[in-house]
Motif scaffolding. Structure first.
Motif, PDB file in Angstrom:
ATOM      1  N   ARG A 329       0.842  -1.203   0.000  1.00 16.30           N
ATOM      2  CA  ARG A 329       0.000   0.000   0.000  1.00 16.30           C
ATOM      3  C   ARG A 329       0.883   1.262   0.000  1.00 16.30           C
ATOM      4  NH1 ARG A 329      -3.360  -1.235   4.020  1.00 16.30           N
ATOM      5  NH2 ARG A 329      -2.156  -0.340   5.718  1.00 16.30           N
ATOM      6  N   HIS A 330       1.896   1.284   0.873  1.00 17.40           N
ATOM      7  CA  HIS A 330       2.756   2.467   0.958  1.00 17.40           C
ATOM      8  C   HIS A 330       3.650   2.625  -0.273  1.00 17.40           C
ATOM      9  CE1 HIS A 330       1.196   3.499   4.791  1.00 17.40           C
ATOM     10  NE2 HIS A 330       1.672   2.431   5.406  1.00 17.40           N
ATOM     11  N   GLU A 333       1.516   4.012  -3.085  1.00 16.60           N
ATOM     12  CA  GLU A 333       1.347   5.456  -2.965  1.00 16.60           C
ATOM     13  C   GLU A 333       2.595   6.178  -3.492  1.00 16.60           C
ATOM     14  OE1 GLU A 333      -0.240   8.646   0.299  1.00 16.60           O
ATOM     15  OE2 GLU A 333       0.701   6.814   1.069  1.00 16.60           O
ATOM     16  N   LYS A 337       1.027   7.789  -6.851  1.00 13.53           N
ATOM     17  CA  LYS A 337       0.282   9.007  -6.529  1.00 13.53           C
ATOM     18  C   LYS A 337       0.944  10.197  -7.203  1.00 13.53           C
ATOM     19  CE  LYS A 337      -2.195  10.804  -2.557  1.00 13.53           C
ATOM     20  NZ  LYS A 337      -2.223  10.846  -1.094  1.00 13.53           N
ATOM     21  N   PHE A 414      -4.667   3.564  -1.367  1.00 13.65           N
ATOM     22  CA  PHE A 414      -3.912   4.534  -0.579  1.00 13.65           C
ATOM     23  C   PHE A 414      -4.527   5.930  -0.675  1.00 13.65           C
ATOM     24  CE2 PHE A 414      -1.881   3.496  -4.617  1.00 13.65           C
ATOM     25  CZ  PHE A 414      -1.983   4.713  -5.284  1.00 13.65           C
ATOM     26  N   TYR A 415      -5.725   6.012  -1.293  1.00 13.38           N
ATOM     27  CA  TYR A 415      -6.331   7.351  -1.380  1.00 13.38           C
ATOM     28  C   TYR A 415      -7.525   7.429  -0.470  1.00 13.38           C
ATOM     29  CZ  TYR A 415      -8.100   4.227  -4.981  1.00 13.38           C
ATOM     30  OH  TYR A 415      -8.518   3.110  -5.655  1.00 13.38           O
TER      31      TYR A 415
END
Length: 415
Positions: A329-330, A333, A337, A414-415
């Motif tokens: 997940r991190h 991002e 992102k 992750f948003y």
């Protein structure tokens, strides 16, 4: 410094060392986000030693996130409670199913063949994701990239290096994490086959005392997974030979459990010699995890490379799955992102890994500690300990187990 011919070098965005549970799940979670990774495995093929593992609610949550929970559920029986045998009776007491007060409601626990689990993960990955016979010999730096050298001399240049390379992790050494220590206990594990059906209820059967802990649980109607852990005082002088001879392992376990319930001996008898293995149990000391580097710049560790623990609360594999989701997940991002402003990709990766470190540090410390304490009480000798076991353990073990299984690693969004 040697100059390497360029054909031998390769650029990879995300490099994962170790094709075990943590490595493959991380790779699959990244793949679900549309990110490619390369997984290096030192052995020639998928490693499926250990035979089976018990996966709890928190693990199934993670498997559902990467989309393979349901196909694995079809291959394993839902465990609905515990049965304990007290050391002095030699019987599993019928009234001792630990779920008598419905504590298991809402929990999921199944024993899954390691082979089924790893193959399911591999089948979901793009076919060239794993590179076998790839042993890492050195890690160095070039600007902000990491250079990973393999035994065959080739070098991989990567933006992110993830160590999922187990207890003897090369990556955790690079991070400066202290080496895991032996807890002085060893485990012999096996798979028993009952071609005509085992007839066992879908429960986790446990028996302990006198420095030995024996347990078994059905994987499906015809296969039962078992483990026997024992303290140093029980480790025979011929331990080295024992590790190399499944026949001797079997004889040794049958001596250890001769006062335990008949069912325990049945399970052992039905185990073929190719289905039995020996390991010494190690942990990374909790304060090393608390104060050490789990991540640094664009390098981190997950699974057993981060938090080797004793198997007493069945959380080794489960927590590796949690690591994989949180880490992906991190990283998702960091890579995906769109940000305005000046921070570059390496800054975002560094920040993402710091978030991962923050999220996993205390969780890892508490799992290692609880597992160790539960095992210590279950296996210690002496009057006080056996009194504690009778009064405290049957209830508190299940509480500790359920508490630790209640964790939600979250989704990949992750948003």
């Amino acid at each position: 410094m040697q100059v390497h011919n360029h054909n031998n070098n390769e650029d990879v965005d995300i490099l994962i060392v170790g094709a075990g549970l943590a490595g493959l799940t991380t790779s699959l979670a990244l793949h679900r986000l549309g990110l490619r990774s390369l997984v290096l495995e030192s052995s020639e093929s998928l490693r499926i030693t250990g035979f089976a593992l018990t996966l709890w609610t928190n693990a199934w949550k993670a498997l559902d996130v990467v989309g393979i929970g349901d196909s694995l559920r079809q291959k394993s029986t839902q465990i609905t409670g515990f049965k304990m045998a007290l050391p002095d009776t030699g019987l599993f007491t019928p009234g001792q199913v630990l779920d008598k007060d419905g504590k298991f409601k809402g929990y999921e626990s199944r024993c899954v063949r390691r082979k089924d689990l790893l193959e399911t993960l591999v089948n979901e990955l793009p076919h060239d994701t794993i590179r076998y016979s790839s042993k890492v010999t050195n890690i160095s730096e070039l600007n902000r990239f990491k250079l990973v050298q393999l035994a065959d001399g080739s070098i991989l240049k990567t933006k992110v290096l993830i160590g999922c390379d187990g207890v003897n992790s090369v990556v955790s050494k690079w991070l400066g994490l202290a080496t895991p220590v032996s807890v002085g206990r060893s485990a012999i594990r096996g798979l028993a086959d009952f071609p005509n059906g085992s007839g066992f209820e879908p429960l986790s059967y446990l028996s302990f005392g006198g420095g030995t802990r024996f347990g078994f649980r059905p994987i499906d109607d015809k296969t039962v997974y078992w483990f026997c852990t024992f303290t140093p005082s029980k480790v025979p002088s011929y331990e080295k030979e024992l590790q190399e001879s499944p026949r001797k392992m079997k004889q040794f376990v049958s001596r250890l459990i001769d006062k335990m319930p008949r069912e325990a001996l049945d399970v052992l008898e039905k185990t073929s010699l190719s289905n039995i293995s020996y390991s010494t149990l190690k942990i990374r000391l909790p304060w090393n995890v608390l104060f050490g580097n789990i991540a640094k710049e664009n390098v981190c560790v997950a699974g057993d490379a981060l938090h080797p623990m004793t198997p007493d609360i069945n959380q080794g594999g489960c927590s590796a799955l949690e690591d994989a989701i949180v880490l992906s997940r991190h990283l998702g991002e960091a890579f995906l992102k769109k940000t305005s402003g000046k921070d570059d990709e390496f800054d975002r990766i560094g920040k993402g890994l710091m978030k991962y470190e923050r999220e996993r540090r205390w969780r890892s410390v508490s799992l290692i500690t609880v597992a160790y304490c539960v095992g210590f009480i279950q296996q210690s000798n002496g009057k006080l300990m056996s009194f504690l076991r009778k009064v405290w353990l049957s209830n508190h073990t299940s509480n500790a187990l359920l508490q630790m299984a209640k964790f939600d690693c979250g989704d990949l969004n992750f948003y």
